[in-house]
Design a protein around this motif. Structure first.
Motif, mmCIF file in Angstrom:
data_model
loop_
_atom_site.group_PDB
_atom_site.id
_atom_site.type_symbol
_atom_site.label_atom_id
_atom_site.label_comp_id
_atom_site.label_asym_id
_atom_site.label_seq_id
_atom_site.Cartn_x
_atom_site.Cartn_y
_atom_site.Cartn_z
ATOM 1 N N PRO A 81 69.038 -12.956 98.136
ATOM 2 C CA PRO A 81 69.865 -14.552 98.678
ATOM 3 C C PRO A 81 71.302 -14.332 98.161
ATOM 4 O O PRO A 81 71.832 -15.295 98.799
ATOM 5 N N THR A 82 70.965 -14.094 97.173
ATOM 6 C CA THR A 82 72.314 -15.228 95.778
ATOM 7 C C THR A 82 72.995 -14.545 96.253
ATOM 8 O O THR A 82 74.188 -12.928 97.170
ATOM 9 N N PRO A 83 74.328 -15.279 96.421
ATOM 10 C CA PRO A 83 75.504 -14.967 97.119
ATOM 11 C C PRO A 83 76.438 -13.826 95.911
ATOM 12 O O PRO A 83 76.479 -13.551 94.763
ATOM 13 N N PRO A 84 77.252 -12.635 96.664
ATOM 14 C CA PRO A 84 77.894 -12.245 95.284
ATOM 15 C C PRO A 84 79.467 -13.078 95.158
ATOM 16 O O PRO A 84 80.265 -13.642 96.044
ATOM 17 N N THR A 85 79.870 -12.621 94.002
ATOM 18 C CA THR A 85 80.593 -13.436 92.791
ATOM 19 C C THR A 85 81.844 -11.990 92.210
ATOM 20 O O THR A 85 80.948 -10.916 91.549
ATOM 21 N N ILE A 86 82.695 -12.761 92.477
ATOM 22 C CA ILE A 86 83.994 -11.228 91.699
ATOM 23 C C ILE A 86 83.503 -12.653 90.323
ATOM 24 O O ILE A 86 83.703 -13.582 90.067
ATOM 25 N N THR A 87 83.264 -11.707 89.601
ATOM 26 C CA THR A 87 83.680 -11.754 87.985
ATOM 27 C C THR A 87 85.173 -12.562 87.614
ATOM 28 O O THR A 87 85.856 -11.752 87.920
ATOM 29 N N ALA A 119 65.881 -16.483 103.532
ATOM 30 C CA ALA A 119 65.694 -16.007 101.798
ATOM 31 C C ALA A 119 65.011 -14.994 102.012
ATOM 32 O O ALA A 119 65.380 -14.294 101.218
ATOM 33 N N ASN A 120 65.584 -13.597 103.622
ATOM 34 C CA ASN A 120 65.379 -12.577 103.358
ATOM 35 C C ASN A 120 66.680 -11.579 103.039
ATOM 36 O O ASN A 120 66.768 -10.424 103.155
ATOM 37 N N GLY A 121 67.441 -12.372 102.662
ATOM 38 C CA GLY A 121 68.619 -10.997 101.720
ATOM 39 C C GLY A 121 70.021 -11.796 101.832
ATOM 40 O O GLY A 121 69.915 -12.515 102.726
ATOM 41 N N LYS A 122 70.902 -10.867 102.091
ATOM 42 C CA LYS A 122 72.319 -10.912 102.453
ATOM 43 C C LYS A 122 72.853 -9.297 102.827
ATOM 44 O O LYS A 122 72.627 -8.730 102.612
ATOM 45 N N TYR A 123 73.896 -10.098 104.344
ATOM 46 C CA TYR A 123 74.666 -8.611 103.610
ATOM 47 C C TYR A 123 76.229 -8.899 103.774
ATOM 48 O O TYR A 123 77.100 -9.781 104.185
ATOM 49 N N VAL A 124 77.007 -8.026 102.706
ATOM 50 C CA VAL A 124 78.567 -8.067 102.399
ATOM 51 C C VAL A 124 78.807 -7.251 103.103
ATOM 52 O O VAL A 124 78.692 -5.523 102.760
ATOM 53 N N TRP A 125 79.971 -7.028 104.140
ATOM 54 C CA TRP A 125 80.930 -6.277 104.864
ATOM 55 C C TRP A 125 82.025 -6.317 103.865
ATOM 56 O O TRP A 125 82.542 -7.309 103.383
ATOM 57 N N CYS A 126 83.036 -5.530 104.530
ATOM 58 C CA CYS A 126 84.234 -5.125 104.418
ATOM 59 C C CYS A 126 84.918 -4.642 105.985
ATOM 60 O O CYS A 126 84.595 -4.078 106.503
ATOM 61 N N GLU A 127 86.259 -4.791 106.102
ATOM 62 C CA GLU A 127 87.351 -3.666 106.856
ATOM 63 C C GLU A 127 88.401 -3.360 107.297
ATOM 64 O O GLU A 127 89.153 -3.635 105.677
ATOM 65 N N LEU A 128 88.965 -2.253 107.489
ATOM 66 C CA LEU A 128 89.510 -1.434 107.350
ATOM 67 C C LEU A 128 90.074 -1.562 108.226
ATOM 68 O O LEU A 128 89.395 -0.892 109.587
ATOM 69 N N GLY A 129 92.008 -1.304 108.083
ATOM 70 C CA GLY A 129 91.770 -0.998 109.468
ATOM 71 C C GLY A 129 92.074 0.693 109.703
ATOM 72 O O GLY A 129 91.793 1.486 109.115
ATOM 73 N N THR A 130 91.982 1.006 111.264
ATOM 74 C CA THR A 130 92.189 2.477 111.563
ATOM 75 C C THR A 130 93.659 3.352 111.906
ATOM 76 O O THR A 130 94.047 2.253 113.519
ATOM 77 N N LYS A 131 93.524 3.760 112.223
ATOM 78 C CA LYS A 131 94.789 5.183 112.484
ATOM 79 C C LYS A 131 93.720 6.587 113.160
ATOM 80 O O LYS A 131 93.995 7.544 112.495
ATOM 81 N N PRO A 132 92.833 6.714 114.063
ATOM 82 C CA PRO A 132 92.361 7.697 114.697
ATOM 83 C C PRO A 132 93.336 8.879 114.625
ATOM 84 O O PRO A 132 94.596 9.163 114.809
#
Length: 133
Positions: A81-87, A119-132
Motif C-alpha cells: 500500500p506504500t504510495p509510489p514516489t518519483i526519486t 492496506a491491501n495494496g495499490k493500483y498505479v495507472w497511466c493514460e495515453l491518448g488513442t488514434k485508432p
C-alpha cells in the motif's frame, strides 16, 4: 463498428518473467483492437509499472488495461500500500533503479495511483491518448 469500451486484467505471480508475458499480452490486445499506434509507449509503460509492482513487493501483481472512448488506461496492482514516489536524485548511466516513474511521468498523458481496500495494496495507472488505425 468496433467496440470502444473494453477492459482486460491479467493476474501474474511474483516472477520476473511476468513482465514479458504482460508486454506480449498487451501487444496482442492492442493489435486486436486496432490500437497499434500505442504499442511502443504502452509496452514501455506497462513494463515499468509491472516491474515496479514486482520489485517492491513479495506478492502477486496484476496488469489492467481498458479503453473507454478515446481514453486508454493501463495500470498495475500490487500488494504494497506504500504510495509510489518519483526519486529526487537523477539516475546515472549505471543506476539500476529510479527511472520507472520518471518514464511514466514523461510518456503518459496522465498518471496517478490509489490505495486498494485500505492496506491491501495499490493500483498505479497511466493514460495515453488513442488514434485508432
Amino acid at each position: 463498428m468496433p467496440k470502444t469500451h473494453w477492459e482486460y486484467t491479467l493476474y501474474v505471480p511474483h516472477d520476473p518473467r511476468a513482465v514479458g508475458i504482460c508486454r506480449r499480452t498487451l501487444r496482442d490486445i492492442l493489435t486486436t483492437h486496432h490500437l497499434t499506434d500505442l504499442l511502443e509507449p504502452a509496452e514501455l509503460l506497462a513494463s515499468e509499472l509491472v516491474t515496479n509492482a514486482l520489485r517492491h513487493t513479495d506478492g502477486p501483481a496484476a496488469m489492467k488495461i481498458r479503453q473507454s472512448g478515446p481514453a486508454f488506461r493501463l495500470g498495475a496492482w500490487d500488494t504494497d500500500p506504500t504510495p509510489p514516489t518519483i526519486t529526487t536524485a537523477t539516475p546515472t548511466n549505471t543506476s539500476t533503479s529510479g527511472r520507472g516513474l520518471r518514464l511514466v511521468n514523461a510518456y503518459a498523458d496522465d498518471w496517478g495511483w490509489f490505495a486498494v481496500n485500505g492496506a491491501n495494496g495499490k493500483y498505479v495507472w497511466c493514460e495515453l491518448g488513442t488514434k485508432p488505425d
